[in-house]
Design an enzyme around this catalytic site. Structure first.
Site, PDB file in Angstrom:
ATOM      1  N   GLY A  14       0.836  -1.210   0.000  1.00  0.00           N
ATOM      2  CA  GLY A  14       0.000   0.000   0.000  1.00  0.00           C
ATOM      3  C   GLY A  14       0.861   1.246   0.000  1.00  0.00           C
ATOM      4  O   GLY A  14       1.877   1.299   0.698  1.00  0.00           O
ATOM      5  N   ARG A  75       1.183  -5.126  -5.250  1.00  0.00           N
ATOM      6  CA  ARG A  75       1.396  -6.328  -4.442  1.00  0.00           C
ATOM      7  C   ARG A  75       1.586  -7.454  -5.456  1.00  0.00           C
ATOM      8  O   ARG A  75       0.702  -7.703  -6.262  1.00  0.00           O
ATOM      9  CB  ARG A  75       0.201  -6.572  -3.519  1.00  0.00           C
ATOM     10  CG  ARG A  75       0.024  -5.456  -2.487  1.00  0.00           C
ATOM     11  CD  ARG A  75      -1.009  -5.802  -1.422  1.00  0.00           C
ATOM     12  NE  ARG A  75      -0.966  -4.826  -0.335  1.00  0.00           N
ATOM     13  CZ  ARG A  75      -1.825  -3.815  -0.190  1.00  0.00           C
ATOM     14  NH1 ARG A  75      -2.823  -3.683  -1.041  1.00  0.00           N
ATOM     15  NH2 ARG A  75      -1.716  -2.970   0.805  1.00  0.00           N
ATOM     16  N   CYS A  76       2.762  -8.092  -5.431  1.00  0.00           N
ATOM     17  CA  CYS A  76       3.140  -8.987  -6.531  1.00  0.00           C
ATOM     18  C   CYS A  76       3.098 -10.458  -6.102  1.00  0.00           C
ATOM     19  O   CYS A  76       3.944 -10.911  -5.318  1.00  0.00           O
ATOM     20  CB  CYS A  76       4.546  -8.605  -7.024  1.00  0.00           C
ATOM     21  SG  CYS A  76       5.176  -9.671  -8.305  1.00  0.00           S
ATOM     22  N   ASP A 106       4.838  -4.607   6.101  1.00  0.00           N
ATOM     23  CA  ASP A 106       5.081  -5.968   6.543  1.00  0.00           C
ATOM     24  C   ASP A 106       5.305  -6.985   5.400  1.00  0.00           C
ATOM     25  O   ASP A 106       6.321  -7.686   5.371  1.00  0.00           O
ATOM     26  CB  ASP A 106       3.803  -6.340   7.296  1.00  0.00           C
ATOM     27  CG  ASP A 106       3.989  -7.463   8.224  1.00  0.00           C
ATOM     28  OD1 ASP A 106       4.875  -7.375   9.066  1.00  0.00           O
ATOM     29  OD2 ASP A 106       3.260  -8.464   8.053  1.00  0.00           O
ATOM     30  N   THR A 129       4.381   2.587   5.556  1.00  0.00           N
ATOM     31  CA  THR A 129       2.984   2.159   5.666  1.00  0.00           C
ATOM     32  C   THR A 129       2.246   3.106   6.604  1.00  0.00           C
ATOM     33  O   THR A 129       2.828   3.559   7.599  1.00  0.00           O
ATOM     34  CB  THR A 129       2.856   0.712   6.217  1.00  0.00           C
ATOM     35  OG1 THR A 129       1.495   0.485   6.608  1.00  0.00           O
ATOM     36  CG2 THR A 129       3.743   0.454   7.420  1.00  0.00           C
ATOM     37  N   ASP A 131      -0.011   2.199   8.490  1.00  0.00           N
ATOM     38  CA  ASP A 131      -0.532   1.409   9.619  1.00  0.00           C
ATOM     39  C   ASP A 131       0.310   1.501  10.897  1.00  0.00           C
ATOM     40  O   ASP A 131      -0.175   1.192  11.983  1.00  0.00           O
ATOM     41  CB  ASP A 131      -0.636  -0.073   9.228  1.00  0.00           C
ATOM     42  CG  ASP A 131      -1.532  -0.306   8.027  1.00  0.00           C
ATOM     43  OD1 ASP A 131      -2.342   0.579   7.709  1.00  0.00           O
ATOM     44  OD2 ASP A 131      -1.410  -1.375   7.395  1.00  0.00           O
ATOM     45  N   ASP A 133       2.552  -0.469  11.907  1.00  0.00           N
ATOM     46  CA  ASP A 133       2.556  -1.769  12.582  1.00  0.00           C
ATOM     47  C   ASP A 133       3.874  -2.526  12.436  1.00  0.00           C
ATOM     48  O   ASP A 133       3.899  -3.749  12.547  1.00  0.00           O
ATOM     49  CB  ASP A 133       1.389  -2.625  12.067  1.00  0.00           C
ATOM     50  CG  ASP A 133       1.453  -2.853  10.557  1.00  0.00           C
ATOM     51  OD1 ASP A 133       2.261  -2.191   9.882  1.00  0.00           O
ATOM     52  OD2 ASP A 133       0.694  -3.692  10.059  1.00  0.00           O
ATOM     53  N   ARG A 175      -5.206  -2.226   9.017  1.00  0.00           N
ATOM     54  CA  ARG A 175      -4.980  -3.663   8.807  1.00  0.00           C
ATOM     55  C   ARG A 175      -4.642  -4.394  10.107  1.00  0.00           C
ATOM     56  O   ARG A 175      -3.511  -4.782  10.371  1.00  0.00           O
ATOM     57  CB  ARG A 175      -3.839  -3.879   7.802  1.00  0.00           C
ATOM     58  CG  ARG A 175      -3.851  -5.270   7.196  1.00  0.00           C
ATOM     59  CD  ARG A 175      -2.562  -5.597   6.523  1.00  0.00           C
ATOM     60  NE  ARG A 175      -2.356  -4.861   5.307  1.00  0.00           N
ATOM     61  CZ  ARG A 175      -2.842  -5.187   4.118  1.00  0.00           C
ATOM     62  NH1 ARG A 175      -3.553  -6.255   3.978  1.00  0.00           N
ATOM     63  NH2 ARG A 175      -2.606  -4.456   3.059  1.00  0.00           N
TER      64      ARG A 175
HETATM   65  O1  F6P Z   1      -1.452  -1.518   4.678  1.00  0.00           O
HETATM   66  C1  F6P Z   1      -1.984  -0.299   4.301  1.00  0.00           C
HETATM   67  C2  F6P Z   1      -3.470  -0.401   4.073  1.00  0.00           C
HETATM   68  O2  F6P Z   1      -3.940   0.887   3.728  1.00  0.00           O
HETATM   69  C3  F6P Z   1      -4.272  -0.986   5.225  1.00  0.00           C
HETATM   70  O3  F6P Z   1      -4.525  -0.076   6.252  1.00  0.00           O
HETATM   71  C4  F6P Z   1      -5.506  -1.461   4.505  1.00  0.00           C
HETATM   72  O4  F6P Z   1      -6.078  -2.546   5.198  1.00  0.00           O
HETATM   73  C5  F6P Z   1      -4.976  -1.907   3.177  1.00  0.00           C
HETATM   74  O5  F6P Z   1      -3.739  -1.248   2.974  1.00  0.00           O
HETATM   75  C6  F6P Z   1      -5.882  -1.639   2.008  1.00  0.00           C
HETATM   76  O6  F6P Z   1      -5.319  -2.207   0.887  1.00  0.00           O
HETATM   77  P1  F6P Z   1      -5.776  -1.954  -0.624  1.00  0.00           P
HETATM   78  O7  F6P Z   1      -5.133  -0.714  -1.096  1.00  0.00           O
HETATM   79  O8  F6P Z   1      -5.302  -3.154  -1.348  1.00  0.00           O
HETATM   80  O9  F6P Z   1      -7.271  -1.805  -0.608  1.00  0.00           O
END
Ligand code: F6P
Length: 326
Positions: A14, A75-76, A106, A129, A131, A133, A175
């Site tokens: 992300g 995301r690959c 992560d 990120t 998050d 985390d 997340r």
């Molecule tokens: O990891 C970052 C994040 O924004 C999370 O908070 C969320 O759950 C996820 O990515 C959303 O992912 P996507 O962009 O694939 O919808």
């Protein structure tokens, strides 16, 4: 692996505000120290499809203030397979890239860890990120900006919540981590935060209602961390409608707007500092670590630690929120 002459940089997972500031820092610090830099597009996918371009200092001009990532991100799935990683490695060799800097969360650092174990490739991670985390760093790049975006949104929601005397459940990202929800709630003066880390045996909604919701107020805002554990904001709104029909309930899901926007000064400085530290670390022979900040000092956290350990929420913040929301 001989001396490092050329590094590749990519953003993965992300996106997060401040990733551009990190790309800029990595590029400029590398060039300053006599290294070549190649930008790899669309995360690990760009390594597989050979979407790679040499970066000069000008390639990263005027990006420090921009959200998103000029390198794009993805995301690959293929990179999670040994065959995919082999192709990635072969392309690295072809491009004469000696080391990788991965800016991501992560999942991205997990990919780097496996890659570095399979091939003799020095990898350095930067925590990117919203998050927050990742274990071993006080903050991740993008978290502060997302927190401020949440704050801005909740301030606005409060205006209408107060006018209509409503109870709002505002769902924020994370997340499965409650940093954005808890600190967003404290900063916005919300009445409660429902977060996955908090004792799952406790019914957080019951507790919130019992603890005097609306005793002295005509509106309330509860931040809910998105997560399977909490069930999200809709789940709580449905429950309140059923169990406490006297309340006028609304839901706002902030969604991806939390990922955009100009990075705050904090995120720009953090990204610049970590990006420069990543180059210093590589030149110093460091391998397979995430660069973080701990008590305002740059630290090197082995991938295994950064990924595996759950980053603890500060317990006292839960009490602060409770005490201040009476
Ligand atoms: O990891 C970052 C994040 O924004 C999370 O908070 C969320 O759950 C996820 O990515 C959303 O992912 P996507 O962009 O694939 O919808």
């Amino acid at each position: 692996m001989g001396a490092i002459k050329c590094i590749g940089v990519l953003t993965s997972g992300g996106d997060a505000p401040g990733m551009n500031a990190a790309i800029r820092a990595v590029t400029r610090a590398a060039i300053y120290n006599g290294l070549r830099v190649k930008g790899i597009y669309r995360g690990y996918r760009g390594l597989l499809t050979d979407e790679i371009k040499e970066f000069k200092s000008q390639n990263v001009s005027n990006i420090i203030q921009q959200g998103g990532t000029i390198l794009k991100t993805a995301r690959c799935q293929e990179f999670t397979t040994p065959e995919g990683r082999r192709v990635a490695y072969e392309n690295m060799r072809k491009e004469e890239i000696d080391a990788l800097i991965i800016i991501g969360g992560d999942g991205s650092l997990t990919g780097a860890r496996i890659f570095a174990q399979e091939y003799d490739v020095p990898c350095i991670g930067l925590p990117g990120t919203i998050d927050n985390d990742l274990f071993g760093t006080d903050s991740t790049i993008g978290y502060d900006t997302a927190l401020n975006t949440i704050l801005d949104a909740v301030d606005k929601i409060r205006d209408t919540a107060t006018s209509h005397e409503r109870l709002f459940f505002v769902e924020v990202m994370g997340r499965d981590a409650g940093f954005l929800a808890l600190n967003g709630a404290i900063a916005a003066g919300a009445e409660a935060a429902i977060i996955p880390e908090y004792d799952t045996k406790v019914d957080q909604l019951e507790e919130f209602i019992k603890n005097g919701f609306r005793k002295s107020k005509n509106s309330s805002i509860v931040l809910v961390a998105e997560s399977e554990i909490t069930g999200g904001a809709m789940h709580y709104a449905e429950r309140v409608k059923k169990e406490f029909p006297e309340y006028d309930v609304r839901v706002t899901i902030l969604g991806h707007l939390q990922r955009g926007g100009r990075p705050t000064a904090y995120d720009r400085i953090l990204a610049s500092r970590l990006g420069a530290a990543a180059i210093a670390a590589l030149m110093d022979g460091q391998r397979n670590v995430m660069i973080g900040v701990d008590h305002d000092e740059v630290v090197y956290v082995p991938f295994s630690k950064a990924i595996k350990n759950d980053k603890p929420l500060k317990e006292d913040l839960i009490h602060v929120l409770r005490e201040l929301s009476i």
